[in-house]
Design a protein around this motif. Structure first.
Motif, PDB file in Angstrom:
ATOM      1  N   UNK A  73       0.841  -1.193   0.000  1.00 15.27           N
ATOM      2  CA  UNK A  73       0.000   0.000   0.000  1.00 15.27           C
ATOM      3  C   UNK A  73       0.883   1.251   0.000  1.00 15.27           C
ATOM      4  N   UNK A  74       0.253   2.398  -0.249  1.00 10.11           N
ATOM      5  CA  UNK A  74       0.974   3.661  -0.188  1.00 10.11           C
ATOM      6  C   UNK A  74       1.325   3.987   1.264  1.00 10.11           C
ATOM      7  N   UNK A  75       2.274   4.921   1.458  1.00 13.54           N
ATOM      8  CA  UNK A  75       2.674   5.302   2.811  1.00 13.54           C
ATOM      9  C   UNK A  75       1.490   5.882   3.583  1.00 13.54           C
ATOM     10  N   UNK A  76       0.665   6.696   2.900  1.00 12.69           N
ATOM     11  CA  UNK A  76      -0.500   7.273   3.563  1.00 12.69           C
ATOM     12  C   UNK A  76      -1.477   6.213   4.044  1.00 12.69           C
ATOM     13  N   UNK A  77      -1.755   5.235   3.165  1.00  9.40           N
ATOM     14  CA  UNK A  77      -2.654   4.137   3.547  1.00  9.40           C
ATOM     15  C   UNK A  77      -2.038   3.302   4.661  1.00  9.40           C
ATOM     16  N   UNK A  78      -0.750   3.054   4.551  1.00 10.80           N
ATOM     17  CA  UNK A  78      -0.045   2.294   5.589  1.00 10.80           C
ATOM     18  C   UNK A  78      -0.195   2.955   6.953  1.00 10.80           C
ATOM     19  N   UNK A  79       0.055   4.260   7.010  1.00  3.68           N
ATOM     20  CA  UNK A  79      -0.025   4.971   8.288  1.00  3.68           C
ATOM     21  C   UNK A  79      -1.426   4.899   8.874  1.00  3.68           C
ATOM     22  N   UNK A  80      -2.431   5.080   8.021  1.00  3.69           N
ATOM     23  CA  UNK A  80      -3.812   5.101   8.507  1.00  3.69           C
ATOM     24  C   UNK A  80      -4.275   3.720   8.951  1.00  3.69           C
ATOM     25  N   UNK A  81      -4.136   2.735   8.061  1.00  2.00           N
ATOM     26  CA  UNK A  81      -4.661   1.402   8.342  1.00  2.00           C
ATOM     27  C   UNK A  81      -3.832   0.711   9.421  1.00  2.00           C
ATOM     28  N   UNK A  82      -2.512   0.853   9.313  1.00  2.00           N
ATOM     29  CA  UNK A  82      -1.649   0.199  10.282  1.00  2.00           C
ATOM     30  C   UNK A  82      -1.933   0.685  11.697  1.00  2.00           C
ATOM     31  N   UNK A  83      -2.107   2.001  11.857  1.00  2.00           N
ATOM     32  CA  UNK A  83      -2.396   2.556  13.183  1.00  2.00           C
ATOM     33  C   UNK A  83      -3.688   1.981  13.752  1.00  2.00           C
ATOM     34  N   UNK A  84      -4.705   1.869  12.902  1.00  2.00           N
ATOM     35  CA  UNK A  84      -6.007   1.355  13.350  1.00  2.00           C
ATOM     36  C   UNK A  84      -5.918  -0.119  13.726  1.00  2.00           C
ATOM     37  N   UNK A  85      -5.275  -0.907  12.859  1.00  2.00           N
ATOM     38  CA  UNK A  85      -5.191  -2.352  13.100  1.00  2.00           C
ATOM     39  C   UNK A  85      -4.362  -2.653  14.350  1.00  2.00           C
ATOM     40  N   UNK A  86      -3.199  -2.012  14.446  1.00  2.00           N
ATOM     41  CA  UNK A  86      -2.328  -2.244  15.599  1.00  2.00           C
ATOM     42  C   UNK A  86      -3.007  -1.798  16.897  1.00  2.00           C
ATOM     43  N   UNK A  87      -3.703  -0.649  16.826  1.00  2.00           N
ATOM     44  CA  UNK A  87      -4.411  -0.171  18.014  1.00  2.00           C
ATOM     45  C   UNK A  87      -5.494  -1.166  18.436  1.00  2.00           C
ATOM     46  N   UNK A  88      -6.194  -1.750  17.455  1.00  2.00           N
ATOM     47  CA  UNK A  88      -7.237  -2.719  17.773  1.00  2.00           C
ATOM     48  C   UNK A  88      -6.687  -3.979  18.419  1.00  2.00           C
ATOM     49  N   UNK A  89      -5.654  -4.557  17.784  1.00  3.60           N
ATOM     50  CA  UNK A  89      -5.056  -5.784  18.320  1.00  3.60           C
ATOM     51  C   UNK A  89      -4.440  -5.531  19.694  1.00  3.60           C
ATOM     52  N   UNK A  90      -3.696  -4.440  19.794  1.00  9.45           N
ATOM     53  CA  UNK A  90      -3.036  -4.135  21.063  1.00  9.45           C
ATOM     54  C   UNK A  90      -4.047  -3.787  22.147  1.00  9.45           C
TER      55      UNK A  90
END
Length: 219
Positions: free
Chosen positions: A169-186
């Motif tokens: 994915x693009x860096x922008x998509x990575x930052x947005x989706x990654x933050x959400x997914x990691x926050x959910x799992x964590x």
């Protein structure tokens, strides 16, 4: 081994101790970097992130306050990441480094359980004071071993998802989706950890023998 007498901390008291240090040592450096990246670009973000972390360490040293282990880890990590980021000039390389590092940390978590020195116990003591009698109790030892295993797999899952997003994915998509997914799992893992911690402390508290008043006054 008899259960030690230990007052069960309130969840609000635990959060008051842990949240400020987590914000300072983990969340704030990420927020500073992401904000600077949007405004100043990659080089400015690297400078801002390094300045924030080392500024926090220096502030504590000057005031003779203890430096949390998470902050020291952040300082070491940001130094290596910034050096490689400047050298390559690649945001992908910069973001890939902590994910690979997290995989290594997850392996260290697994190894620490095998060595009977669970890393979650060491990190917990950065935020919460626990008496040595509590730490030596078998229930508490089992708790820290199991929670260390939990976080080893959480870190591994977070890194796997993050690397896939970064490479596809693009860096922008990575930052947005990654933050959400990691926050959910964590977030789920944090909730499980807090619940399990309170549960084991309740058991310690309930196992503590209560001496009747008559027995104390008899004779």
């Amino acid at each position: 081994m008899s259960a030690p007498s230990f007052a069960l901390p309130r969840i609000t008291a635990l959060l008051r101790q842990a949240v400020p240090r987590l914000l300072e040592g983990v969340v704030a450096p990420l927020a500073v970097f992401y904000s600077a990246l949007a405004i100043l670009g990659l080089d400015g973000a690297l400078v801002a992130a390094v300045t924030w972390v080392y500024g926090g360490v220096l502030w504590r040293v000057v005031r003779r306050r203890p430096v949390p282990g998470t902050m020291m880890l952040a300082a070491i990590a940001i130094t290596a990441r910034a050096a490689l980021g400047w050298w390559t000039g690649s945001a992908v390389v910069y973001f890939l480094q902590p994910e690979l590092g997290t995989i290594c940390i997850s392996m260290a978590f697994l190894a620490s359980v095998r060595l009977n020195r669970p890393l979650v116990q060491k990190l917990t003591l950065d935020y919460i004071h626990l008496p040595s009698t509590v730490l030596r109790h078998e229930r508490v030892r089992r708790f820290f071993a199991r929670i260390t295993l939990l976080w080893a797999f959480v870190l591994l899952a977070n890194s796997t998802v993050s690397i896939w997003l970064l490479l596809h994915q693009s860096i922008g998509t990575y930052l947005l989706v990654r933050t959400s997914v990691v926050a959910g799992i964590s977030g789920v893992a944090v909730a499980i950890s807090i619940y399990a911690f309170r549960r084991v402390l309740r058991r310690l508290h309930s196992d503590t023998p209560v001496v009747p008043v008559r027995a104390l006054t008899a004779g």
